[in-house]
Design a protein around this motif. Structure first.
Motif, PDB file in Angstrom:
ATOM      1  N   VAL A 157      10.633  28.634  -2.929  1.00  0.00           N
ATOM      2  CA  VAL A 157      11.967  28.901  -3.464  1.00  0.00           C
ATOM      3  C   VAL A 157      13.038  28.589  -2.425  1.00  0.00           C
ATOM      4  O   VAL A 157      13.991  27.857  -2.686  1.00  0.00           O
ATOM      5  CB  VAL A 157      12.086  30.363  -3.927  1.00  0.00           C
ATOM      6  N   ARG A 158      12.882  29.140  -1.238  1.00  0.00           N
ATOM      7  CA  ARG A 158      13.836  28.869  -0.153  1.00  0.00           C
ATOM      8  C   ARG A 158      13.224  29.326   1.162  1.00  0.00           C
ATOM      9  O   ARG A 158      12.193  30.028   1.179  1.00  0.00           O
ATOM     10  CB  ARG A 158      15.173  29.570  -0.391  1.00  0.00           C
ATOM     11  N   THR A 159      13.856  28.947   2.260  1.00  0.00           N
ATOM     12  CA  THR A 159      13.450  29.393   3.586  1.00  0.00           C
ATOM     13  C   THR A 159      14.652  29.957   4.331  1.00  0.00           C
ATOM     14  O   THR A 159      15.810  29.703   3.969  1.00  0.00           O
ATOM     15  CB  THR A 159      12.839  28.253   4.418  1.00  0.00           C
ATOM     16  N   LEU A 160      14.363  30.716   5.368  1.00  0.00           N
ATOM     17  CA  LEU A 160      15.392  31.282   6.242  1.00  0.00           C
ATOM     18  C   LEU A 160      14.880  31.229   7.668  1.00  0.00           C
ATOM     19  O   LEU A 160      13.699  31.518   7.913  1.00  0.00           O
ATOM     20  CB  LEU A 160      15.711  32.713   5.827  1.00  0.00           C
ATOM     21  N   ASP A 161      15.756  30.858   8.597  1.00  0.00           N
ATOM     22  CA  ASP A 161      15.395  30.839  10.018  1.00  0.00           C
ATOM     23  C   ASP A 161      16.075  32.000  10.724  1.00  0.00           C
ATOM     24  O   ASP A 161      17.312  32.106  10.712  1.00  0.00           O
ATOM     25  CB  ASP A 161      15.833  29.524  10.673  1.00  0.00           C
ATOM     26  N   LEU A 162      15.284  32.858  11.327  1.00  0.00           N
ATOM     27  CA  LEU A 162      15.825  33.919  12.161  1.00  0.00           C
ATOM     28  C   LEU A 162      16.267  33.333  13.498  1.00  0.00           C
ATOM     29  O   LEU A 162      15.851  32.228  13.868  1.00  0.00           O
ATOM     30  CB  LEU A 162      14.774  35.016  12.367  1.00  0.00           C
ATOM     31  N   PRO A 163      17.079  34.057  14.260  1.00  0.00           N
ATOM     32  CA  PRO A 163      17.546  33.511  15.541  1.00  0.00           C
ATOM     33  C   PRO A 163      16.406  33.294  16.520  1.00  0.00           C
ATOM     34  O   PRO A 163      15.401  34.006  16.521  1.00  0.00           O
ATOM     35  CB  PRO A 163      18.514  34.586  16.049  1.00  0.00           C
ATOM     36  N   ALA A 164      16.583  32.309  17.381  1.00  0.00           N
ATOM     37  CA  ALA A 164      15.668  32.055  18.497  1.00  0.00           C
ATOM     38  C   ALA A 164      16.332  32.379  19.830  1.00  0.00           C
ATOM     39  O   ALA A 164      15.662  32.498  20.851  1.00  0.00           O
ATOM     40  CB  ALA A 164      15.199  30.604  18.497  1.00  0.00           C
ATOM     41  N   SER A 165      17.655  32.526  19.817  1.00  0.00           N
ATOM     42  CA  SER A 165      18.424  32.833  21.019  1.00  0.00           C
ATOM     43  C   SER A 165      19.423  33.934  20.679  1.00  0.00           C
ATOM     44  O   SER A 165      19.908  34.008  19.536  1.00  0.00           O
ATOM     45  CB  SER A 165      19.153  31.589  21.513  1.00  0.00           C
ATOM     46  N   PHE A 166      19.730  34.776  21.659  1.00  0.00           N
ATOM     47  CA  PHE A 166      20.523  35.970  21.401  1.00  0.00           C
ATOM     48  C   PHE A 166      21.606  36.129  22.461  1.00  0.00           C
ATOM     49  O   PHE A 166      21.376  35.873  23.651  1.00  0.00           O
ATOM     50  CB  PHE A 166      19.617  37.213  21.392  1.00  0.00           C
ATOM     51  N   ARG A 167      22.787  36.562  22.010  1.00  0.00           N
ATOM     52  CA  ARG A 167      23.897  36.822  22.919  1.00  0.00           C
ATOM     53  C   ARG A 167      23.803  38.266  23.397  1.00  0.00           C
ATOM     54  O   ARG A 167      23.814  39.198  22.610  1.00  0.00           O
ATOM     55  CB  ARG A 167      25.228  36.597  22.206  1.00  0.00           C
ATOM     56  N   LEU A 168      23.693  38.458  24.707  1.00  0.00           N
ATOM     57  CA  LEU A 168      23.578  39.793  25.292  1.00  0.00           C
ATOM     58  C   LEU A 168      24.960  40.405  25.520  1.00  0.00           C
ATOM     59  O   LEU A 168      25.971  39.694  25.537  1.00  0.00           O
ATOM     60  CB  LEU A 168      22.811  39.708  26.613  1.00  0.00           C
ATOM     61  N   PRO A 169      25.028  41.723  25.698  1.00  0.00           N
ATOM     62  CA  PRO A 169      26.327  42.379  25.894  1.00  0.00           C
ATOM     63  C   PRO A 169      27.126  41.857  27.086  1.00  0.00           C
ATOM     64  O   PRO A 169      28.357  41.967  27.101  1.00  0.00           O
ATOM     65  CB  PRO A 169      25.941  43.848  26.090  1.00  0.00           C
ATOM     66  N   ASP A 170      26.436  41.284  28.079  1.00  0.00           N
ATOM     67  CA  ASP A 170      27.173  40.760  29.232  1.00  0.00           C
ATOM     68  C   ASP A 170      27.668  39.331  28.998  1.00  0.00           C
ATOM     69  O   ASP A 170      28.212  38.687  29.913  1.00  0.00           O
ATOM     70  CB  ASP A 170      26.316  40.816  30.500  1.00  0.00           C
ATOM     71  N   GLY A 171      27.471  38.820  27.781  1.00  0.00           N
ATOM     72  CA  GLY A 171      27.962  37.494  27.438  1.00  0.00           C
ATOM     73  C   GLY A 171      26.985  36.365  27.673  1.00  0.00           C
ATOM     74  O   GLY A 171      27.255  35.219  27.293  1.00  0.00           O
ATOM     75  N   THR A 172      25.843  36.642  28.277  1.00  0.00           N
ATOM     76  CA  THR A 172      24.855  35.592  28.533  1.00  0.00           C
ATOM     77  C   THR A 172      23.955  35.403  27.314  1.00  0.00           C
ATOM     78  O   THR A 172      23.840  36.291  26.461  1.00  0.00           O
ATOM     79  CB  THR A 172      23.991  35.933  29.759  1.00  0.00           C
ATOM     80  N   ALA A 173      23.321  34.248  27.237  1.00  0.00           N
ATOM     81  CA  ALA A 173      22.366  33.959  26.163  1.00  0.00           C
ATOM     82  C   ALA A 173      20.960  34.247  26.665  1.00  0.00           C
ATOM     83  O   ALA A 173      20.628  34.014  27.833  1.00  0.00           O
ATOM     84  CB  ALA A 173      22.487  32.503  25.725  1.00  0.00           C
ATOM     85  N   TRP A 174      20.125  34.754  25.776  1.00  0.00           N
ATOM     86  CA  TRP A 174      18.734  35.088  26.136  1.00  0.00           C
ATOM     87  C   TRP A 174      17.789  34.637  25.034  1.00  0.00           C
ATOM     88  O   TRP A 174      18.076  34.771  23.842  1.00  0.00           O
ATOM     89  CB  TRP A 174      18.580  36.591  26.340  1.00  0.00           C
ATOM     90  N   SER A 175      16.663  34.086  25.459  1.00  0.00           N
ATOM     91  CA  SER A 175      15.554  33.784  24.568  1.00  0.00           C
ATOM     92  C   SER A 175      14.279  34.324  25.201  1.00  0.00           C
ATOM     93  O   SER A 175      14.135  34.297  26.438  1.00  0.00           O
ATOM     94  CB  SER A 175      15.406  32.275  24.351  1.00  0.00           C
ATOM     95  N   PRO A 176      13.342  34.830  24.406  1.00  0.00           N
ATOM     96  CA  PRO A 176      12.085  35.303  24.983  1.00  0.00           C
ATOM     97  C   PRO A 176      11.361  34.190  25.731  1.00  0.00           C
ATOM     98  O   PRO A 176      11.420  33.018  25.331  1.00  0.00           O
ATOM     99  CB  PRO A 176      11.280  35.759  23.762  1.00  0.00           C
ATOM    100  N   CYS A 177      10.693  34.532  26.808  1.00  0.00           N
ATOM    101  CA  CYS A 177       9.912  33.569  27.563  1.00  0.00           C
ATOM    102  C   CYS A 177       8.606  33.302  26.814  1.00  0.00           C
ATOM    103  O   CYS A 177       7.813  34.215  26.568  1.00  0.00           O
ATOM    104  CB  CYS A 177       9.612  34.105  28.969  1.00  0.00           C
TER     105      CYS A 177
END
Length: 436
Positions: free
Chosen positions: A222-242
């Motif tokens: 029917v459809r697909t959805l992509d969850l985030p792979a990268s996240f904005r942290l409270p200090d403004g930096t971007a983070w992705s799991p290792c």
């Protein structure tokens, strides 16, 4: 499930004190969580040639409406296919995964399973077990009939069923294929769906189950959805799991609340997402794993991630990976989402009420009942049923995967064989221990 990384182990909470019995006032583990004990366990499965490459992963519970004491547990064993157990945890049926279609092609590998009741077929309505075949990138559908000679499950998958995510055999063999799975019946339309995640990707697909020729069942995307792979942290930096190079943070554990049509999806290295089961609208992150926001560098020599300093943005309840998700539905309409934290062998409970924001409401561990009936470690999948199941489980049943079955068995070469299995836990004991 991926093998826990050495880098994570330093962040894991100490194991619960082993108990030999569950007291009326349950004792607590070292972290203060109550400890319950299993009432039974399946025979160990071994992920080696001698054991048929069988590795316990995910269970589902089918309640026999005519005789609840004869209810069944359907469970995946990866390349070992499916296992069916009775309430005494005895195997009553074993079904193989599909063989590879050609030399060098990937064989079937059953990852997750869920039940769908009253599914339309051209031969009438049927209760079915729906399985994600990670090896062949398909869904497999099995009719449940406890009176059938030779075993209660029959494969009724449409032979024309197409791969869920892959365009061709090369993509199937690359194994970015169907992984986590949850079923959902839309109360407004009566249609039955499967939500399926993709291995090493953040994609979740919505598939409608459809009747096909000769009483079989197929599906359409029917459809697909992509969850985030990268996240904005409270200090403004971007983070992705290792992760290993080329991998994205995948989802495995999933469950749908049938009352609200809400999907809960466990992104293993991130946390638990809440979103509409029809995959429309905006997902919300219910809780984060403790490791959320911790930078890491992948070391090719050790094939592990070296963590940096923890900036303190993670959650307090779950240690990665967040794995088995199951829904405890209570008769008064209340209930709880149960999630397994594979990293520290705990189970967390979250309020089912959306208006309460899925508040955390405690947790528990599963400790050893006796020297031969051990506790649960590195849990990968879970299923709960809050309904009477005869004299053995009058208040219901919780079944969980045990990722480290003990005692260990020698492999004949001076080492030990890795063993997994499923533990059966009296739901009444869990409810009492957690104050439900």
């Amino acid at each position: 499930m991926r093998t826990p990384r050495t880098a994570r182990s330093a962040a894991l909470v100490a194991s619960a004190t082993v108990l030999t019995t569950l007291l009326t006032a349950p004792l607590a583990g070292a972290d203060g969580l109550p400890v319950v004990t299993p009432a039974g366990e399946t025979a160990a499965l071994y992920d080696d040639e001698a054991g048929g490459n069988s590795d316990a992963d995910d269970p589902a519970i089918w309640r026999d409406p005519a005789d609840p004491a004869r209810s069944l547990v359907v469970a995946t064993a990866k390349e070992g296919g499916l296992r069916v157990y009775d309430l005494d945890a005895r195997q009553v049926q074993s079904l193989p995964a599909p063989r590879p279609p050609a030399e060098g092609a990937a064989p079937g590998r059953f990852n997750n399973v869920d039940l769908a009741l009253g599914v339309r077929t051209r031969a009438g309505r049927a209760d079915v077990a729906v399985v994600s075949d990670r090896g062949r990138d398909r869904l497999r559908i099995y009719r449940v009939d406890p009176s059938r000679p030779g075993g209660p499950l029959t494969d009724i998958t449409d032979p024309a069923a197409a791969p869920v995510f892959s365009a061709d055999e090369a993509e199937i063999d690359d194994q970015r294929t169907a992984y986590g799975l949850a079923t959902w019946k839309d109360r407004s339309s009566g249609r039955t769906y499967a939500l399926v995640s993709r291995r090493e990707r953040t994609t979740v697909a919505l598939l409608e189950l459809l009747p096909a020729a000769n009483g079989t069942v197929g599906y359409r995307k029917v459809r697909t959805l992509d969850l985030p792979a990268s996240f904005r942290l409270p200090d403004g930096t971007a983070w992705s799991p290792c992760l290993e190079p080329g991998e994205l943070p995948q989802v495995e554990g999933m469950v749908v609340d049938p009352a609200t049509g809400t999907l809960y999806a466990g992104q293993e290295d991130v946390g638990i997402w809440r979103l509409r089961a029809d995959l429309t609208g905006r997902p919300a992150l219910v809780d984060r794993v403790r490791e959320y926001g911790v930078p890491g560098t992948y070391d090719e020599a050790t094939e592990e991630c070296v963590p940096g300093a923890d900036p303190g943005y993670g959650g307090r309840r779950l240690s990665a990976d967040v794995e088995g998700l199951t829904l405890l539905q209570e008769r008064d309409g209340d209930g709880h989402l149960i999630a397994s934290g594979q990293g520290d062998d705990t189970f967390a409970l979250y309020d089912r009420e959306l208006s309460e924001g899925n508040e955390y409401e405690g947790g528990f561990r599963i400790g050893a009942a006796t020297d031969s009936l051990d506790g649960v470690e590195e849990c990968d999948g879970a299923a709960v049923l809050n309904a009477p199941l005869g004299d053995r489980y009058p208040r219901g049943l919780l079944v969980v995967q045990d990722g480290r079955e003990t005692p260990a068995v020698e492999d004949g070469e001076g080492g030990t064989r890795t063993a997994t299995g499923f533990k059966f836990v009296d739901l009444g004991a869990v409810l009492d221990a957690t104050g439900r």
